[in-house]
Motif scaffolding. Structure first.
Motif, PDB file in Angstrom:
ATOM      1  N   LEU A 669       0.830  -1.201   0.000  1.00  0.00           N
ATOM      2  CA  LEU A 669       0.000   0.000   0.000  1.00  0.00           C
ATOM      3  C   LEU A 669       0.870   1.258   0.000  1.00  0.00           C
ATOM      4  CD1 LEU A 669      -2.990  -0.586   2.422  1.00  0.00           C
ATOM      5  CD2 LEU A 669      -3.030  -0.325  -0.058  1.00  0.00           C
ATOM      6  N   HIS A 670       1.997   1.175   0.677  1.00  0.00           N
ATOM      7  CA  HIS A 670       2.906   2.312   0.731  1.00  0.00           C
ATOM      8  C   HIS A 670       3.602   2.515  -0.611  1.00  0.00           C
ATOM      9  CE1 HIS A 670       5.852   5.129   2.266  1.00  0.00           C
ATOM     10  NE2 HIS A 670       6.823   4.374   1.773  1.00  0.00           N
ATOM     11  N   ALA A 671       3.871   1.393  -1.340  1.00  0.00           N
ATOM     12  CA  ALA A 671       4.651   1.477  -2.573  1.00  0.00           C
ATOM     13  C   ALA A 671       3.800   1.730  -3.800  1.00  0.00           C
ATOM     14  CB  ALA A 671       5.448   0.178  -2.765  1.00  0.00           C
ATOM     15  N   LEU A 672       2.563   1.223  -3.813  1.00  0.00           N
ATOM     16  CA  LEU A 672       1.746   1.320  -5.020  1.00  0.00           C
ATOM     17  C   LEU A 672       1.223   2.740  -5.220  1.00  0.00           C
ATOM     18  CD1 LEU A 672      -0.411  -1.929  -5.056  1.00  0.00           C
ATOM     19  CD2 LEU A 672       1.460  -1.342  -6.570  1.00  0.00           C
ATOM     20  N   PRO A 673       1.234   3.231  -6.445  1.00  0.00           N
ATOM     21  CA  PRO A 673       0.734   4.590  -6.729  1.00  0.00           C
ATOM     22  C   PRO A 673      -0.777   4.597  -6.887  1.00  0.00           C
ATOM     23  CG  PRO A 673       1.615   3.615  -8.737  1.00  0.00           C
ATOM     24  CD  PRO A 673       1.836   2.604  -7.647  1.00  0.00           C
ATOM     25  N   VAL A 674      -1.508   4.412  -5.776  1.00  0.00           N
ATOM     26  CA  VAL A 674      -2.968   4.376  -5.840  1.00  0.00           C
ATOM     27  C   VAL A 674      -3.546   5.504  -4.985  1.00  0.00           C
ATOM     28  CG1 VAL A 674      -3.101   1.907  -6.323  1.00  0.00           C
ATOM     29  CG2 VAL A 674      -3.056   2.695  -3.948  1.00  0.00           C
ATOM     30  N   ASP A 675      -4.796   5.885  -5.315  1.00  0.00           N
ATOM     31  CA  ASP A 675      -5.449   7.011  -4.650  1.00  0.00           C
ATOM     32  C   ASP A 675      -6.547   6.575  -3.696  1.00  0.00           C
ATOM     33  OD1 ASP A 675      -4.180   9.197  -6.372  1.00  0.00           O
ATOM     34  OD2 ASP A 675      -5.086   7.890  -7.873  1.00  0.00           O
ATOM     35  N   ASP A 676      -7.174   5.417  -3.972  1.00  0.00           N
ATOM     36  CA  ASP A 676      -8.343   5.002  -3.201  1.00  0.00           C
ATOM     37  C   ASP A 676      -8.205   3.556  -2.763  1.00  0.00           C
ATOM     38  OD1 ASP A 676      -9.450   7.505  -3.858  1.00  0.00           O
ATOM     39  OD2 ASP A 676     -10.331   6.684  -5.702  1.00  0.00           O
ATOM     40  N   LYS A 698     -13.856   0.327  10.306  1.00  0.00           N
ATOM     41  CA  LYS A 698     -13.466   1.602  10.926  1.00  0.00           C
ATOM     42  C   LYS A 698     -11.958   1.802  10.860  1.00  0.00           C
ATOM     43  CE  LYS A 698     -13.831   4.285  15.203  1.00  0.00           C
ATOM     44  NZ  LYS A 698     -14.291   4.319  16.598  1.00  0.00           N
ATOM     45  N   SER A 699     -11.181   0.756  11.156  1.00  0.00           N
ATOM     46  CA  SER A 699      -9.713   0.890  11.148  1.00  0.00           C
ATOM     47  C   SER A 699      -9.184   1.066   9.732  1.00  0.00           C
ATOM     48  CB  SER A 699      -9.062  -0.330  11.806  1.00  0.00           C
ATOM     49  OG  SER A 699      -9.392  -1.514  11.101  1.00  0.00           O
ATOM     50  N   THR A 700      -9.856   0.435   8.760  1.00  0.00           N
ATOM     51  CA  THR A 700      -9.401   0.574   7.370  1.00  0.00           C
ATOM     52  C   THR A 700      -9.675   1.978   6.847  1.00  0.00           C
ATOM     53  OG1 THR A 700      -9.899  -1.777   7.016  1.00  0.00           O
ATOM     54  CG2 THR A 700      -9.528  -0.435   5.060  1.00  0.00           C
ATOM     55  N   VAL A 701     -10.817   2.576   7.259  1.00  0.00           N
ATOM     56  CA  VAL A 701     -11.089   3.970   6.880  1.00  0.00           C
ATOM     57  C   VAL A 701      -9.990   4.877   7.432  1.00  0.00           C
ATOM     58  CG1 VAL A 701     -12.651   5.918   7.182  1.00  0.00           C
ATOM     59  CG2 VAL A 701     -13.572   3.640   6.692  1.00  0.00           C
ATOM     60  N   GLU A 702      -9.635   4.675   8.707  1.00  0.00           N
ATOM     61  CA  GLU A 702      -8.580   5.483   9.306  1.00  0.00           C
ATOM     62  C   GLU A 702      -7.242   5.262   8.602  1.00  0.00           C
ATOM     63  OE1 GLU A 702      -8.651   4.350  13.361  1.00  0.00           O
ATOM     64  OE2 GLU A 702     -10.485   5.469  13.854  1.00  0.00           O
ATOM     65  N   LEU A 703      -6.956   3.993   8.247  1.00  0.00           N
ATOM     66  CA  LEU A 703      -5.712   3.677   7.555  1.00  0.00           C
ATOM     67  C   LEU A 703      -5.650   4.407   6.217  1.00  0.00           C
ATOM     68  CD1 LEU A 703      -3.119   1.983   7.092  1.00  0.00           C
ATOM     69  CD2 LEU A 703      -4.586   0.183   6.157  1.00  0.00           C
ATOM     70  N   ALA A 704      -6.733   4.359   5.461  1.00  0.00           N
ATOM     71  CA  ALA A 704      -6.762   5.014   4.147  1.00  0.00           C
ATOM     72  C   ALA A 704      -6.523   6.507   4.283  1.00  0.00           C
ATOM     73  CB  ALA A 704      -8.094   4.741   3.459  1.00  0.00           C
ATOM     74  N   HIS A 705      -7.203   7.128   5.235  1.00  0.00           N
ATOM     75  CA  HIS A 705      -7.050   8.570   5.412  1.00  0.00           C
ATOM     76  C   HIS A 705      -5.635   8.930   5.862  1.00  0.00           C
ATOM     77  CE1 HIS A 705     -11.685   9.147   5.942  1.00  0.00           C
ATOM     78  NE2 HIS A 705     -11.331   8.932   4.696  1.00  0.00           N
ATOM     79  N   ASN A 706      -5.062   8.100   6.742  1.00  0.00           N
ATOM     80  CA  ASN A 706      -3.696   8.361   7.189  1.00  0.00           C
ATOM     81  C   ASN A 706      -2.685   8.229   6.048  1.00  0.00           C
ATOM     82  OD1 ASN A 706      -4.472   8.885   9.822  1.00  0.00           O
ATOM     83  ND2 ASN A 706      -4.251   6.742  10.464  1.00  0.00           N
ATOM     84  N   LEU A 707      -3.025   7.412   5.051  1.00  0.00           N
ATOM     85  CA  LEU A 707      -2.143   7.253   3.886  1.00  0.00           C
ATOM     86  C   LEU A 707      -2.481   8.239   2.785  1.00  0.00           C
ATOM     87  CD1 LEU A 707      -2.003   3.334   3.635  1.00  0.00           C
ATOM     88  CD2 LEU A 707      -0.180   4.869   4.384  1.00  0.00           C
ATOM     89  N   GLY A 708      -3.409   9.151   3.044  1.00  0.00           N
ATOM     90  CA  GLY A 708      -3.784  10.147   2.050  1.00  0.00           C
ATOM     91  C   GLY A 708      -4.677   9.595   0.954  1.00  0.00           C
ATOM     92  N   MET A 709      -5.407   8.548   1.260  1.00  0.00           N
ATOM     93  CA  MET A 709      -6.282   7.925   0.266  1.00  0.00           C
ATOM     94  C   MET A 709      -7.733   8.111   0.655  1.00  0.00           C
ATOM     95  SD  MET A 709      -4.358   4.263  -0.274  1.00  0.00           S
ATOM     96  CE  MET A 709      -2.608   4.150  -0.641  1.00  0.00           C
ATOM     97  N   ARG A 710      -8.623   7.921  -0.297  1.00  0.00           N
ATOM     98  CA  ARG A 710     -10.056   7.903  -0.018  1.00  0.00           C
ATOM     99  C   ARG A 710     -10.492   6.461   0.204  1.00  0.00           C
ATOM    100  NH1 ARG A 710     -13.268  10.958  -4.659  1.00  0.00           N
ATOM    101  NH2 ARG A 710     -12.509   9.104  -5.731  1.00  0.00           N
TER     102      ARG A 710
END
Length: 766
Positions: A669-676, A698-710
């Motif tokens: 997730l850190h390496a792939l150039p993805v947005d969402d 809930k934790s996955t939503v927080e993870l996505a937001h912390n990684l700058g993703m939707r």
């Protein structure tokens, strides 16, 4: 004068009249050789001279006409016309001037004109050969050398036997006397050598021209022999041969040239026999020196020896070619990686074994497919995967021993043919193979465990031909893989029906792609913060002409397995972007999400196709979202990442689909150039009732937001789940609670009825 076709040119009245005159002159020249007519012509020398002049002049004129009227091979026939003109001019000058001089000069201007014919003839043959044979192999060059040397050797015998240095005279007289036989010897070699260089083809134009020029050379040799013997008679049979030679050359000129597709070399046997026969004739010529009255001319011996030497080299080259063909045949039937027979050899052995089985005896076929080999290959690298395949091949070979023939059919699939094996014995051998494979493989201090699925089919129980047996074994292998049995025996009709259904569906899908039978349904994606629909996911369906709407789980796996995903994805992309253009024209700036398979991301040309499609439909890159699954990690992750980066640089948004069901790793997730991130429905559907699912969402939503993703949640099927996702600040949702996937027209109507569309503010997209 404009160029005409051969047919229209030959249709001109004056040309037909000229050909008619030529026939009359040919007949008259033949009659002139009859003793009674020749005696009459001796008293009427003017008639005899006019007849001879007319023959040469008419031949030159007809070839000039051919070169002027017809474009094909014009250069060659211009040269031939020039040569014949010099020949005719020399004859006319000889008859009109030289024969009346006393003493007759030698050499005269007539000799210069006659000798000028030869370079023109060489040039004409060269141009015709070049037009018919652009590339010449070494073996063909050797055939040309053999043929030219042999022809020149025999011609030199005819022209040089009994000739001494004194007979050539001195000075210019010697040069001219030597030029005649040398020119004819070279011409003989050029003619037969050119035939060899043309691969011994029998095209009418080529055959007639070489025949006419060959007859002319023979006539020259006879004239020389008659002159040296003092028996030459004007209007004799030698003159008839010259006339026939001219007639054949003119006939060659007016043949319709064959197209390149119609030009065929002679049979391979001819190409082998003729060079051998010419070499044999050259050897006989050398041996004839022992019983000849006159010694063989030195030049003839050298030319004959050259032909024989060329034949020896040609033979060595043929032997080497046969060895290469044998090696190529072996390599074409051997797997490069493992050294085992490949699929082609496997099928040859199977077909031969079945054809020799009369009456039918039990023969078993096993298909072995390694399980999860792609994971091993992608996790540890192709180099280690190749080493593992070699070790698997070696272990299977040791396990099968003399019980059967092992082959690598491709990838991680192997095949076994077992002679005289009934179902019980075949299954026993298959179990032994599976047991051998299940022992760990030691690779670079890593102990890898390999499992496999083996399908077995037996002749004649499960099929009477090789294709039926392989299909049954392949179906049984799929049964073994799906049921985790390890080994499965074909059961006959049921397996075959399933296999035929898969093949039928696949062929119908190929046709369907050609006919544009794919259709898209669209499921809305709602932006939770604003409560508006900002995009849709395009879901592919197959509008089958007989079966109706076919869902993707039926045909997408087949398309992936058959390598059709590239075509299918591009068609889906075209349909989706065309619909996006239409919506945008109606004021609906909806974002369209399209799914990509893992195999799509191995195609480095995909970004170019996407860019072309966006430009063609005038859709901005930001209006296109591409969704990929975590399966990309099971393939070539480096290549997939490069493709994704190129797509993202274009401005296309990228999402990981079905998150949580695959390889789910924070590292990728850190390496792939993805947005969402798009969380799988298995977690979303029960997030309002199952605490574990709620915690994961809930934790996955927080993870996505912390990684700058939707975060996109799919599978929303209740208002309660929607409320929970809103509480957790999920960005986008889709599911049956909002709407099932709908055709474009119905989706547009659905959207208009609810008035829930709004253009997304710029801060929502980022």
């Amino acid at each position: 004068m404009a160029s005409l076709t051969m047919a229209s040119a030959r249709g001109r009245w004056w040309l037909r009249a000229a050909f008619g005159l030529g026939v009359v002159l040919l007949v008259a020249q033949i009659l002139a050789a009859v003793p009674v007519v020749r005696s009459w012509l001796e008293g009427h020398s003017g008639t005899r001279n006019a007849l001879q002049d007319a023959v040469y002049l008419l031949a030159a004129a007809l070839v000039w006409a051919r070169a002027a009227l017809v474009r094909e091979d014009r250069g060659a026939w211009l040269l031939m016309a020039g040569g014949l003109t010099f020949y005719a001019a020399g004859t006319v000058y000889w008859i009109a001037v030289v024969v009346h001089l006393d003493p007759m000069p030698y050499p005269s201007a007539a000799d210069g004109m006659w000798l000028a014919y030869y370079p023109f003839a060489y040039g004409a043959v060269y141009l015709l050969l070049r037009a018919r044979q652009s590339r010449i192999s070494l073996s063909t060059w050797l055939d040309g050398l053999i043929a030219a040397s042999c022809a020149a050797a025999f011609a030199s015998v005819a022209f040089l036997t009994g000739v001494t240095a004194e007979s050539f005279g001195v000075g210019l007289s010697m040069l001219v006397s030597v030029a005649y036989p040398v020119s004819d010897i070279v011409l003989a070699g050029v003619l037969l050598g050119s035939w060899a260089l043309s691969n011994w083809r029998l095209e009418r134009v080529w055959t007639l021209l070489l025949t006419g020029m060959g007859i002319n050379t023979v006539a020259n040799a006879l004239r020389m022999l008659e002159t040296n013997s003092g028996v030459y008679l004007p209007s004799g049979w030698t003159d008839v041969l010259w006339t026939v030679a001219l007639a054949v050359i003119v006939l060659a000129a007016w043949q319709t040239p064959q197209s390149s597709s119609e030009r065929r070399p002679a049979r391979a046997l001819v190409g082998m026999v003729l060079p051998a026969a010419l070499a044999y004739a050259s050897m006989l010529l050398l041996l004839s020196d022992n019983w000849r009255a006159h010694p063989l001319p030195f030049v003839s011996s050298v030319l004959a020896a050259t032909a024989i030497t060329g034949a020896i080299v040609r033979m060595l080259l043929t032997v080497r070619t046969v060895e290469k063909l044998s090696d190529a045949r072996r390599q074409a039937r051997t797997d490069d990686l493992t050294g085992l027979p490949n699929r082609r050899r496997f099928l040859e052995i199977l077909r031969r074994s079945l054809s020799e089985s009369d009456p039918p005896v039990p023969l078993a076929v096993a298909i072995i497919d390694l399980d999860r080999f792609k994971e091993i290959n992608d996790s540890f690298g192709h180099h280690l995967g190749d080493r593992l395949l070699r070790m698997v091949a070696k272990r299977l070979s040791e396990a099968i021993g003399t019980e059967g023939t092992l082959a690598r059919l491709g990838g991680d699939e192997f095949g076994v043919i077992m002679q005289n094996a009934d179902p019980v014995r075949a299954q026993k051998v298959a179990v032994c193979l599976l047991t051998a494979l299940r022992r760990p493989f030691d690779l670079d201090q890593i102990a890898l465990h390999v499992d496999a699925s083996i399908g077995v089919a037996v002749h004649p129980d499960h099929g009477s031909d090789h294709s039926m047996l392989l299909r049954q074994a392949d179906n049984a292998m799929y049964v073994a893989k799906n049921d985790h049995r390890g080994v499965a025996l074909a059961t006959g009709a049921a397996d075959d029906v399933a296999g035929r259904q898969r093949l039928t569906t696949l062929e119908e899908l190929r046709v369907g792609l050609d006919r544009g039978e794919l259709a898209l349904h669209y499921q809305p994606q709602m932006h939770l913060a604003s409560g508006t629909v900002t995009g849709v996911e395009a879901l592919v369906r197959w509008d089958h002409p007989r079966r109706g709407l076919v869902f993707p789980d039926v045909f997408l796996p087949l398309a992936e397995h058959a390598g059709l995903m590239g075509r299918l994805t591009l068609q889906v992309l075209d349909i989706a972007l065309a619909q996006s253009r239409d919506w945008r024209a109606d004021g609906l700036d909806l974002v369209v999400a399209v799914n990509l398979s893992a195999s799509n991301l191995q195609d480095t040309t995909l970004p170019g196709h996407v860019a072309d499609a966006l430009s063609r439909y005038e859709v901005p890159p930001a209006a296109l979202h591409l969704e990929v699954t975590e399966e990309i990690l099971m393939r070539d992750a480096a290549r997939a990442t490069a493709v994704l980066e190129e797509l993202r640089e274009m401005g296309v948004r990228l999402a990981v689909d079905d998150y949580g069901t695959g390889y789910s790793s924070l590292a990728y997730l850190h390496a792939l150039p993805v947005d969402d991130l798009k969380l799988d429905r298995a977690f979303v559907t029960h997030c309002d009732t199952d605490p574990r699912s709620a915690a994961i969402v809930k934790s996955t939503v927080e993870l996505a937001h912390n990684l700058g993703m939707r975060m996109i949640a799919e599978g929303v099927e209740s208002e309660a789940a929607l409320d929970r996702l809103r509480d957790w600040d999920c960005d986008l949702v889709q599911g049956y609670h909002l709407s099932r996937p709908l055709p474009a027209d119905r989706f547009t109507a659905w959207l208009a009825e609810r008035h829930i569309f709004a253009q997304v503010p710029s801060e929502i997209d980022t």
